[in-house]
Design an enzyme around this catalytic site. Sequence first.
Site, PDB file in Angstrom:
ATOM      1  N   ASN A 100       0.846  -1.202   0.000  1.00 38.85           N
ATOM      2  CA  ASN A 100       0.000   0.000   0.000  1.00 38.85           C
ATOM      3  C   ASN A 100       0.887   1.260   0.000  1.00 38.85           C
ATOM      4  O   ASN A 100       2.107   1.161  -0.001  1.00 38.85           O
ATOM      5  CB  ASN A 100      -0.970  -0.034   1.189  1.00 38.85           C
ATOM      6  CG  ASN A 100      -0.255   0.022   2.532  1.00 38.85           C
ATOM      7  OD1 ASN A 100       0.916   0.386   2.607  1.00 38.85           O
ATOM      8  ND2 ASN A 100      -0.961  -0.348   3.586  1.00 38.85           N
ATOM      9  N   ASP A 140      -8.434 -10.336   0.078  1.00 41.50           N
ATOM     10  CA  ASP A 140      -7.749  -9.357   0.923  1.00 41.50           C
ATOM     11  C   ASP A 140      -7.854  -7.965   0.310  1.00 41.50           C
ATOM     12  O   ASP A 140      -7.947  -6.968   1.030  1.00 41.50           O
ATOM     13  CB  ASP A 140      -6.282  -9.765   1.096  1.00 41.50           C
ATOM     14  CG  ASP A 140      -5.499  -8.753   1.907  1.00 41.50           C
ATOM     15  OD1 ASP A 140      -5.758  -8.652   3.121  1.00 41.50           O
ATOM     16  OD2 ASP A 140      -4.640  -8.049   1.331  1.00 41.50           O
TER      17      ASP A 140
END
Lengths: 342, 342, 342
Positions: C26, C215
């Site tokens: 991320n 996920d």
Amino acid sequence: MLPPGSRAGAGLGARQGLIMRPDDANIAGNVHGGTILKMIEEAGAIISTRHCNSQAGEPCVAALARVERTDFLSPMCIGEVANVSAEITYTSRHSVEVQVNVMSENILTGAKKLTNKATLWYVPLSLKNVNKVLEVPPIQYARKEQEDEGKKRYEEQKLDRLETKQRNGDVILPVINPEPHTVGYSQSSLIHLVGPSDCTLLGFVHGGVTMKLMDEVAGIVAARHCKTNIVTASVDAINFHEKIKKGCVITVSGRMTFTSNKSMEIEVFVDADPFVDEPRERYRAVSAFFTYVSLSKEGKPLPVPQLLTETEDEKRRFEEGKGRYLQTKAKRQAQMQQAAQQ
Amino acid sequence: MLPPGSRAGAGLGARQGLIMRPDDANIAGNVHGGTILKMIEEAGAIISTRHCNSQAGEPCVAALARVERTDFLSPMCIGEVANVSAEITYTSRHSVEVQVNVMSENILTGAKKLTNKATLWYVPLSLKNVNKVLEVPPIQYARKEQEDEGKKRYEEQKLDRLETKQRNGDVILPVINPEPHTVGYSQSSLIHLVGPSDCTLLGFVHGGVTMKLMDEVAGIVAARHCKTNIVTASVDAINFHEKIKKGCVITVSGRMTFTSNKSMEIEVFVDADPFVDEPRERYRAVSAFFTYVSLSKEGKPLPVPQLLTETEDEKRRFEEGKGRYLQTKAKRQAQMQQAAQQ
Amino acid sequence: MLPPGSRAGAGLGARQGLIMRPDDANIAGNVHGGTILKMIEEAGAIISTRHCNSQAGEPCVAALARVERTDFLSPMCIGEVANVSAEITYTSRHSVEVQVNVMSENILTGAKKLTNKATLWYVPLSLKNVNKVLEVPPIQYARKEQEDEGKKRYEEQKLDRLETKQRNGDVILPVINPEPHTVGYSQSSLIHLVGPSDCTLLGFVHGGVTMKLMDEVAGIVAARHCKTNIVTASVDAINFHEKIKKGCVITVSGRMTFTSNKSMEIEVFVDADPFVDEPRERYRAVSAFFTYVSLSKEGKPLPVPQLLTETEDEKRRFEEGKGRYLQTKAKRQAQMQQAAQQ
């Protein structure tokens, strides 16, 4: 003094030889239209960024502002090589027009086919301040008419961009237990978290990445409707009004708007949701119409089940789609007659 | 005091078990040589970065400086598992020699084959100042001869690196309407915009990423020439003289230089174009020779059409290629005789 | 006759050294839990396929049947190396238990941390007939207790698999204009067209690919709810009852079910839609609970806004989530006490 390679028709940003991989294609082996759009956009971004940095001054990155209507002339297959060539054909003060051609080449037989001719418009954004549009170095034209025709294309697309900026409020609402062949039955959406590889040096999503996702959703809508092998036939002009930043979640939604006997039109919306570290609300970044056809195992077009419209809005959109369909058909026939007379 | 795991032959950076996917392979199911080179380089980068940071001091990233000539001993296929193991075999003051072996494993039959044995040289660059080469912690050798042989290899590659630094000026010019089997007919190029996932922590392209693109272009040149299923047979030593930074556009070009009865030699150039944010001109980053063979459906080598040379330069390069071919052949025969006598 | 490497604790299928890239993480640089789950599953698939083919007989591919509850013990970052090791710890007549450990290694400092310990169950499916489950070659145990404990784990997971098979009918309904912090506000779904690289040799989706998509959706739900940097803290046991074939469209949907002060529980469903060439209806393939925490820039857990439940179903699911949360907490405290006493 002009930089080298800045005549119209020069400035070739050729990219020959990308082998099409299994992941680039559907199960029937046809390369996704979105994969091709992404290659086209990458070639356009490179040649226009190079051109816009060819004179001393503030460094910049060319951002995609618009893609003109694009037809997919013949399907490309796994194992073939995509030959992409790009040239700058017009420059205004703040924008660059790039023409990109894609040829598919079967390297085993040597056979080559024209797959796409696309026209893209880019705008140079300062690397230091992404909200600052820089000036584009002018190109030289071999003939005065080239410049005049370019200017005409420039004015036309400018008008169209203004217009689409107005009509972006529409939302796709979910439907519970829809009947087959209704709009609600095939409508689809995906979300995608924007990662680093999706983005330019400025940290905004490549136009080509957005178009690839749009084609993915549109293809799923089309396949859900007719449950056969489908391929992208064309994409209407797409305007990129709003940038999408790294870290956003984008929602790409598609719904069928129109069917003719052998084609389906799908409207696709892209909404960006900054959602971390940003005071900004979710916003509409792009929208476009994709046209698909259904193909038999031998590659022949199959009849398409008619779209069942239920609400007033769906009926209106169907009529609008029919209008676009008939207009395109008329334009194509006119071109063919013209070609026959020459 | 030496860090643990720093004897020659220790410092194992094993990486077992990568399943080969359809995208890693050509249509015939043979894994691309470039995919294998990329795995090899990643294993080498990990083990040498780990070693160079094993003593207190400035943190650094090991950058690929050179890959020795590498033979592809047997083809790897989709669904097989690539087992990669790496060990440090020599250290000079500023460089690390890594030996990487690749075994292909068919996990259904248990059959294992040696696919590659590669030797790579890395140089530790400071994480704070990429232009600063740091010192390499020495390894311990089990026997004095190991050190002496390593030193000899080190001196040899150093000479070769100096030499190739001279001859990097060549350019591939486009040819209009070339005849089949000429150099111009099969020459190919691709451009690639360097993204974040292509780069090391220092923001420079992984050597393995570059080699994968080089193999892709060379493979297209080879397939265009002989129009059959082709596989990478070997890669001559590659020297990485110049780093390539994130955000560059790289142009990878390949042309055929020589054909024997059953092999093709392709020269590949990599040029980097910083083109944004950099006052620097386009420059030659890497060049190398790849050798390909053509395989029948049963995996047997096929005859290769002879390369038609037209210009003086092409004829000269053909002769040079022939020289390399005969030299390699002689060396292999000498090795086989030596092996037979043992 | 036992094949080599088939004792419990042997049969190591270690895969060391995958460098984590920007695309794996991320914006805060934390590697996605889904990327780690995918690596774990690939290592498990390799070692169990290898084991199941280690005796003469019908060739087979090990398919993921279940992943036990998995905690993410410490975050992994871009540039670190993931070291994955796998071993077979139990075999029943038709299934294999694999234990996979993931260590993150900072190759600059040499620091290593245990990231995950996962337990996976695989079932060998015939390569010729995917509906035929083959027999698993037994492993040898160093001590009788190892076998007994393995058998106990086997019986427990078998019960749990039966149980979840019942409760798979739930559907996520869309909500119009939801308020912040309600279930409808953060619920999300994505669609994915299953491509060749997502699949095993049998043409069915790798369990790891499915978990990565799950996920991804769960992470977007969590980020939408708390609008901060979030990371996967744990995944409850996941059972793979139904295979997903190449060419399917899969819809992955997630909704928040429970929040504690510092964690969020998200339920994720995977539905497969064969939709081309198949007479079969859309079906539920997998479902699971993911737990996320929100992290400050310094990596400290942040408070999480409470989930606002509106409908009876939402309140019921919140209570159920609370039950799971308290149970896990109690179990962890018991383990810590036990560890302290030893």
